[in-house]
Scaffold this active site. Sequence first.
Site, PDB file in Angstrom:
ATOM      1  N   CYS A 192      -0.829  -3.782   1.612  1.00 24.08           N
ATOM      2  CA  CYS A 192       0.213  -2.948   1.020  1.00 24.08           C
ATOM      3  C   CYS A 192      -0.013  -1.465   1.320  1.00 24.08           C
ATOM      4  O   CYS A 192       0.199  -1.034   2.445  1.00 24.08           O
ATOM      5  CB  CYS A 192       0.332  -3.225  -0.479  1.00 24.08           C
ATOM      6  SG  CYS A 192       1.891  -2.621  -1.197  1.00 24.08           S
ATOM      7  N   HIS A 207       2.198  -8.851  -0.990  1.00 23.49           N
ATOM      8  CA  HIS A 207       1.066  -9.213  -1.843  1.00 23.49           C
ATOM      9  C   HIS A 207       0.872 -10.727  -1.778  1.00 23.49           C
ATOM     10  O   HIS A 207       1.560 -11.483  -2.467  1.00 23.49           O
ATOM     11  CB  HIS A 207       1.330  -8.765  -3.274  1.00 23.49           C
ATOM     12  CG  HIS A 207       1.189  -7.291  -3.486  1.00 23.49           C
ATOM     13  ND1 HIS A 207       0.007  -6.716  -3.884  1.00 23.49           N
ATOM     14  CD2 HIS A 207       2.071  -6.280  -3.315  1.00 23.49           C
ATOM     15  CE1 HIS A 207       0.167  -5.399  -3.971  1.00 23.49           C
ATOM     16  NE2 HIS A 207       1.419  -5.114  -3.625  1.00 23.49           N
ATOM     17  N   GLU A 223      -1.385 -12.412  -2.972  1.00 22.24           N
ATOM     18  CA  GLU A 223      -1.935 -12.899  -4.230  1.00 22.24           C
ATOM     19  C   GLU A 223      -0.876 -13.070  -5.309  1.00 22.24           C
ATOM     20  O   GLU A 223      -1.142 -13.667  -6.359  1.00 22.24           O
ATOM     21  CB  GLU A 223      -3.032 -11.953  -4.727  1.00 22.24           C
ATOM     22  CG  GLU A 223      -2.544 -10.576  -5.137  1.00 22.24           C
ATOM     23  CD  GLU A 223      -2.326  -9.614  -3.980  1.00 22.24           C
ATOM     24  OE1 GLU A 223      -2.102  -8.419  -4.242  1.00 22.24           O
ATOM     25  OE2 GLU A 223      -2.361 -10.044  -2.803  1.00 22.24           O
TER      26      GLU A 223
END
Length: 667
Positions: A559, A641, A643
Amino acid sequence: MTPSPSPLTAVLAAGDSFALIARDAATVELLTGEVVDVDLLSDIPLTDAEGRPREVLALVPFRQVRERGFECHDDGAPLRCLIVSARTRIPREDLLEQLPTTPIPLADPHFDIADPEYAEIVTRVIADEIGRGEGANFVIRRDFIAGVEADPVTAALTWFRALLEYERGAYWTFAIVTPGHVAVGASPEAHVSAQDGLVTMNPISGTFRHPAGGATAETLTEFLRSTKETEELFMVVDEELKMMSAVCSDGGRITGPHLKEMSRLTHTEYVLRGRSRLDPRDILRETMFAPTVTGSPMQNACTVITRHERTPRGYYSGVAALFTPRPATAVSVDEPTHDLDAPILIRTAYLVDGRLRVPVGATLVRHSDPYGEVSETHGKAAGVLGAIGAVPRDPSSGLTAGTPVAAALAAVPGAAVTVAGIPASVALDEDAPAVRPRLLADDPAIAALLASRNARLAAFWLNPQDAAGTGPLAGRTALVVDAEDRFTTMLAHQLRHLGLEVEIAPWNHVTDEQLDDADLVVSGPGPGDPRDPSSPRMRRMRDVVAHRRASGRPLLAVCLSHQILADSLGIELAPLSAPHQGLQHTVDLFGMPASIGFYNTFTARVAPGMEWIGEAEVASDPVSGDVYALRGPGYASVQGHLESILSRDGMTTLERLVSHALMPVGA
């Protein structure tokens, strides 16, 4: 024989500090004991001088975020502990007979910040904070205040009685009376609980306002199909999973979604659960505080709150934390000695030195309408005033869901109202719960529609997880550099499930020696403008990326750090026309489609169709040229992202990128 006084009467006669807590429909718990104020969560006295465990009810103010190094207006509000010496369970109906009923007059009720000024604050937050990539959303509060000449204890008991009568759906209904301070409220949701090592959080987001005539499966269906409402809930879940991953060895698992049905509102919610051996005080510290009352990412939200809120928060958005000793037979070595139950301190009225204060906040997002947020704060204040009986609820009174706060208060006997400029769009007590003969969640079509939401989510967070440390990359170490976004805790948890041994280091403490020692450095996400040369955090994150690249050793940039890496390769950085906050998007990453969650305001951008820039291979949008990922000798990066719960293909893509970064250069 003279009957013995009731437990409450005895407490009132003695002038003791006390708490009344209703956690079920049948009983109220009366807690009494000594009050002590402490500075830190670790100072909460869970044992006596002989080391014996004891029960403690703690009021945790917002200023405790300083324990995590976060900014706040520090008003010195005490971390107040009621050390419980006696607990009595009283049948609810018996207690109602003992509580006063005479309305408490309010004098000169008004907001501490005028409507136009609050609207201007909202405008600045949208433009200067959200528009510059400082975060996805922020909660900015204002206080509704009024004078109260009545005895504080009488006022507390009167308001508590009103809550017991009208608030059936609250998580906790409570009155806490300590020297110089009264707190009375009906918190709708738990923040965190820990019981027998099982930690639970309950993110709630998405509000369906029932139409005239009540909610039906048909009207609710349209709400449940709303992409906006669905993604707002997903964003809150992501934020609380960050906290769960920090305190739970298994990172946390989500179940749901569920409906929380009330008389005029229905909310959507998930439940997060995970195992932890941490002391409950440490669990509380790592989860301060809920994103629904602060914003995200949490650390930067505190900074934004400090910049734009004019006064300290006191206990608003903190928690009431009840620490209850576990049976000695149930506690083994290295296990916590206490369970924890901690609701969020919202929908709460405070009385100090004859002044009533009702803090209310609005969640600001990019598309917020300033005067719409003004109206929301009026609605929330009216809801609390209605709940404690300061506003009539009887429909025959003529006060309907459109009556302004000022007019409603004027109908209360003895109220001296001098409020001006209140919008006439305030719903009174709009979320007072009621008993339903049939739940909409029982409708098969509604249940199926709710369950279908999970098809969008990452299976990694929905399913039981295998033991960490046994994945395909076992035997290697990773250092994750945190740039003030605790997505790094979730990322670290996933890396552990790939087999890596993982350490997290904050950007302002990580050393070059640490950067040199790790087999893999993961330069993490964070808020802000990556182009800002004045930011110490941006300068250090640039140093992290440059140092690791210069060493030729494996690097993954995520990011914000992906943007910094792209800039170092000569790729343009630019703001997006509309921030991607909680956006799920399927993109082509080097020939393989991947469904990924995005939280970015800025992007790296190349000419559409460009596949290489120097030694770096580029994965980008074929129309805009926005760069989704990069990979080159010894490094890889990703804008999304992996995750996030929104990243259905997160684990697969993470393994691909990490494996590429770890590949020997020239292989």
